[in-house]
Structure formats: C-alpha cells, structure tokens
Design a protein around this motif. Structure first.
Motif, short mmCIF file in Angstrom:
data_model
loop_
_atom_site.label_atom_id
_atom_site.label_comp_id
_atom_site.label_asym_id
_atom_site.label_seq_id
_atom_site.Cartn_x
_atom_site.Cartn_y
_atom_site.Cartn_z
N THR A 81 16.63 7.83 78.56
CA THR A 81 16.41 6.44 79.00
C THR A 81 17.35 5.47 78.31
O THR A 81 17.49 4.33 78.76
CB THR A 81 14.96 6.01 78.74
OG1 THR A 81 14.62 6.23 77.36
CG2 THR A 81 13.97 6.78 79.62
N GLY A 85 16.43 0.97 76.94
CA GLY A 85 15.45 1.37 77.94
C GLY A 85 14.21 1.97 77.30
O GLY A 85 13.07 1.63 77.67
N PHE A 255 21.32 2.20 78.00
CA PHE A 255 20.51 2.46 79.18
C PHE A 255 21.02 3.73 79.83
O PHE A 255 22.23 3.94 79.94
CB PHE A 255 20.58 1.30 80.18
CG PHE A 255 19.90 0.04 79.70
CD1 PHE A 255 18.53 -0.12 79.84
CD2 PHE A 255 20.64 -0.97 79.11
CE1 PHE A 255 17.91 -1.28 79.40
CE2 PHE A 255 20.03 -2.13 78.67
CZ PHE A 255 18.65 -2.29 78.81
N SER A 261 14.61 11.63 83.13
CA SER A 261 13.95 10.39 82.75
C SER A 261 12.50 10.34 83.24
O SER A 261 11.71 9.54 82.76
CB SER A 261 14.72 9.18 83.33
OG SER A 261 16.05 9.16 82.86
#
Length: 468
Positions: A81, A85, A255, A261
């Motif tokens: 991520t 994130g 990110f 993910s």
C-alpha cells in the motif's frame, strides 16, 4: 418452552432497560465520572471497590487481545500500500475500532447487558444472538490458529539457532526441530492450562509480559534495519553472498497498489479486533464505568497503533518489496544466527502463546452460550469446551500453509463484521436517538464501510487464489 424462555429473557432485559432509564439522571457521581455501567444482576452482590482488575492490568489485557500475530503481517501490508497509504488506512481502522467500542459501551448502558452475544439477542432476537456467537467462534478460532501457526513455523528455527552448528545440522528429523510436535507440546503445557483459568482478570500478569515482548520485538526490528544490506543478498546459504545490482529495490514507495493490496485492510482489521474481549474485560474492571472503560480502550488502541506502525515501518524499510507475509521469515533468511533475532523470536513466541489463552475466553463463552445455555455451569463442561477449542485450533495451525490466507479470509469476513458491521447495526436498532443524529450517522457509515471493505477484499483475495 423455548419461546417462553426467550420471552422471559427479553422481558428481564426490557425491565433492566426501564430501570436504567429511570436512573439516567443520577449517573454522574461526586467526581463527575459516569456511574457504573450496569446494575447488579438480580440476586447478585456487587463486588467491593477493591476487587477486580486495575486500570493498568485492564489496558494490558486489552492490548494483549489486540496485539498478536497481526504485527508480523503489517510490514507486508505496508509493502503493498505504500508508507502513506498504509499510515492513512491504519489510522482509519484504529479510529473506527475505538469508535465501535464506544458504540458497544453506549448500547450496554441502554440495555443493561454485558456481552456481545446478548446485544445481538436484544437487537435481533435469538437469531442475532446465534449469529454473533457463531461469528465470534469462527474469528477467535482463526486468530488462535494464526498465533499457533507462528509457533509451528518459528519455534524450530529458534531452537536450532541456540544449538551449535553441528547439532542443528546433524538431523532435521530430531523431535525438537519438528514444528508440529513442538506446537503440540506448547499447546498442552502452556496454552491449555492458562485457558482453563476461570476469570480473564487472572491473565493480567501474563498480558503485561506479552506487551513488553511486543515492545522488545518493535525495538529489535528498528535496530536491525541497519544490519541487513540493501540491495538484499539473493542467497544466504552459500559461502559467497550474491548481491542484487538493482538499487531500485531500495526505494520506499509512498503509495502503491497491487493485487496483494487486497490483504491490507483485512490484516489491519484482524490486528485491531478486540471487541469480543472488551465486555469481559469491562465486567472485571475495578470501579467499572463507561468513561473508565473508554479510557482503557483509547489507551490500549493508541499504544497498539504506535507499536504496530513502528514495527511495520522499519520491517518494510529493511526488506522493501521483498518483505515476507510473515516478517520474521526474512530475518531467518539473512540473519539466521544473530543473537538479537533469536531472542526476539523467543519473545514473539511467548507473546503469541500468552495471547491465545486470552482469546479462549470469549470463544468458550460463545460456545457455552449457543450450545450449552440450557445446562448448569460446571467445571466438566468448562474443561471439555476448552479442550475441544484447543484441539480444533491446533489442527488448523498444523494444516494451514500461509499466515496471510488466515489474515485475509478471517479479516475480511468475521473481523470486519465484529469490528464495523455489528456495532453499527446494533446501535441503529437499539438507540433511541433521531436517525439524523451524529452518532447514528456515524453508525450507518460504520456499517457501510465494513460491508464494502469486507466484500471487496474477500472477492479480490478469492480472485488472487484462482489466478495463482
């Protein structure tokens, strides 16, 4: 007879609720703190103020319920991520976990019940009670299995690391290097006896040890960031290490989005789920009140967030995209005989072993409530249910191949239900506030978030399995 019993049960809850409504104006004591959350049950005697778990032990118990195997999967989540994130998602999940506990405590104030299962009964009848209890059983079995899976995979390496080179390499068939056998021994000698304890408050001392083990783990991960070179060695089994020439592997991503993910939020939800233990911990809190238990919750979740974030960050900055789904496996590859790594393996093993008995309490309570509520409480039933749960958990730990599968499936289904969906649904059903009140809007958002995230994550995880 069953209908009559359910009617009588709900009748007592309604009576208790009316009694609570009449006492709402007197809930503030002389110090301004909320009065004890619930009145004593009929025929019972309230414990004296000096009985029960202290604030500190309650925080340790809650953190022990929160922190466990999830700490080993969060670096993998960060790798998939990105740092920013991951930070945003982890903060959102931690905040929503604290908010959903607040909703649970508010509903306990209104309904005068002290168990997650009884909230389901009060909101949706017997079907709600069975649904909540079944979800708790499945989630706790998954959580305990993930903890024991770590024991199976890491304990043989920890034992071998403390042996001399000749001893550890002489025979891979030695009984003390057999993960399944070591798992069985630790379950029988450590987990089962602690799980048999009658009250969750008795685990305060072991919970405090588990907390310090987790802190030690995070500190070692931070220190060892500078002990493993980057680019990473391609092989640590040969005499001459082959080193990758790709310096691009050593750049952190802020990110990042990939098919892996999908495991991120389920792993975080799995890592912060403590709701099945919140009400049992509250029941044994000294001088229990809603505000006091909320302080316990905020303190426990806040400290857990800090430890989770630091260990995930430095674990990711050590291995970057090469981080394993179970963080310690990377250190076993590149620092197989490092003293600090060997001690941290022992520490994390003790931490997860001391967490499993704590998870046994809500799981056993749910089993007793669903299947044996018509029987009187007895030590025989207590022991048999504990033994059965322990056996099921050990079998799962023996045969599940990868810990990320447990994090993904359990986290996206039962964990999201218990963490987000059920607290929001129960509050919408039971609260007498206007539907457009801030709390009800928040509860509605909690339900929508939990359903969307859980379904999306589960679909993506299944899609990954199909395409592997």
């Amino acid at each position: 007879m069953a209908e009559a019993r359910r009617g009588a049960e709900r009748g007592w809850y309604l009576s208790a609720r009316r009694q609570r409504e009449e006492e709402e104006e007197e809930e503030e004591d002389e110090d301004g703190e909320s009065a004890p959350l619930l009145p004593p049950l009929p025929g019972s005697v309230r414990n004296p103020p000096n009985r029960g778990s202290s604030f500190g032990f309650s925080v340790f118990n809650l953190m022990n319920a929160i922190m466990g195997s999830g700490i080993l999967g969060l670096s993998y989540a960060m790798a998939n991520t990105g740092i920013m994130g991951f930070s945003i998602l982890l903060l959102i999940v931690a905040s929503l976990a604290s908010y959903s506990v607040f909703l649970l405590l508010s509903m306990c104030t209104q309904t005068a019940v002290t168990s997650y299962e009884d909230l389901g009964l009060f909101a949706f009848g017997s079907a709600g009670k069975v649904l909540v209890a079944t979800t708790i059983i499945i989630q706790n079995i998954g959580a305990m299995s993930s903890y024991l899976l770590i024991v199976k995979s890491e304990l043989p390496g920890a034992v071998a690391g403390f042996l001399s080179g000749d001893e550890s390499g002489c025979s891979n068939r030695s009984w003390y290097l057999d993960g399944r056998l070591l798992l069985l021994i630790t379950s029988v000698c450590i987990v089962f006896p602690l799980a048999l304890l009658p009250k969750i408050g008795f685990l305060g001392y072991t919970s405090s040890l588990s907390f310090f083990f987790m802190v030690y783990f995070a500190l070692v991960i931070m220190i060892k960031k500078w002990s493993i070179p980057c680019p990473l060695p391609l092989s640590s089994t040969t005499e001459t290490l082959q080193v990758s020439n790709s310096t691009g592997d050593c750049k952190a991503k802020f990110f990042h989005l990939s098919k892996e993910s999908a495991y991120a939020i389920p792993t975080m939800a799995f890592s912060f789920l403590c709701h099945t233990s919140v009400l049992p911990i509250y029941c044994e809190l000294r001088s229990p009140s809603k505000s006091r238990m909320q302080n316990v919750t905020v303190t426990g979740i806040g400290l857990s967030f800090l430890i989770y974030f630091m260990s995930a960050l430095f674990g990711y900055l050590t291995f970057y995209d090469k981080v394993d789904s179970e963080l310690l496996q990377g250190y076993s590859k590149y620092l197989p005989h490092d003293i600090l790594i060997m001690t941290v393996k022992v520490a994390i093993l003790f931490a997860v072993l001391l967490t499993v008995p704590l998870i046994h309490f809500p799981a056993r309570k749910a089993v007793l409530m669903v299947f044996f509520s018509h029987l009187p409480v007895s030590w025989i039933c207590h022991i048999l249910v504990t033994l059965t749960l322990n056996t099921i958990v050990v079998l799962f730990a023996v045969y599940v191949p990868d810990i990320k599968n447990l994090f993904g499936v359990v986290g996206s289904t039962t964990s999201t239900c218990l963490l987000f969906v059920y607290p929001g649904l129960f509050y919408l059903k039971l609260s007498r506030e206007d539907f457009l009140s801030p709390q009800k809007i928040g509860a509605c958002a909690l339900v929508i978030f939990g359903i969307c995230v859980g379904l999306l994550s589960l679909v993506l995880i299944i899609f990954n399995w199909i395409n592997q």
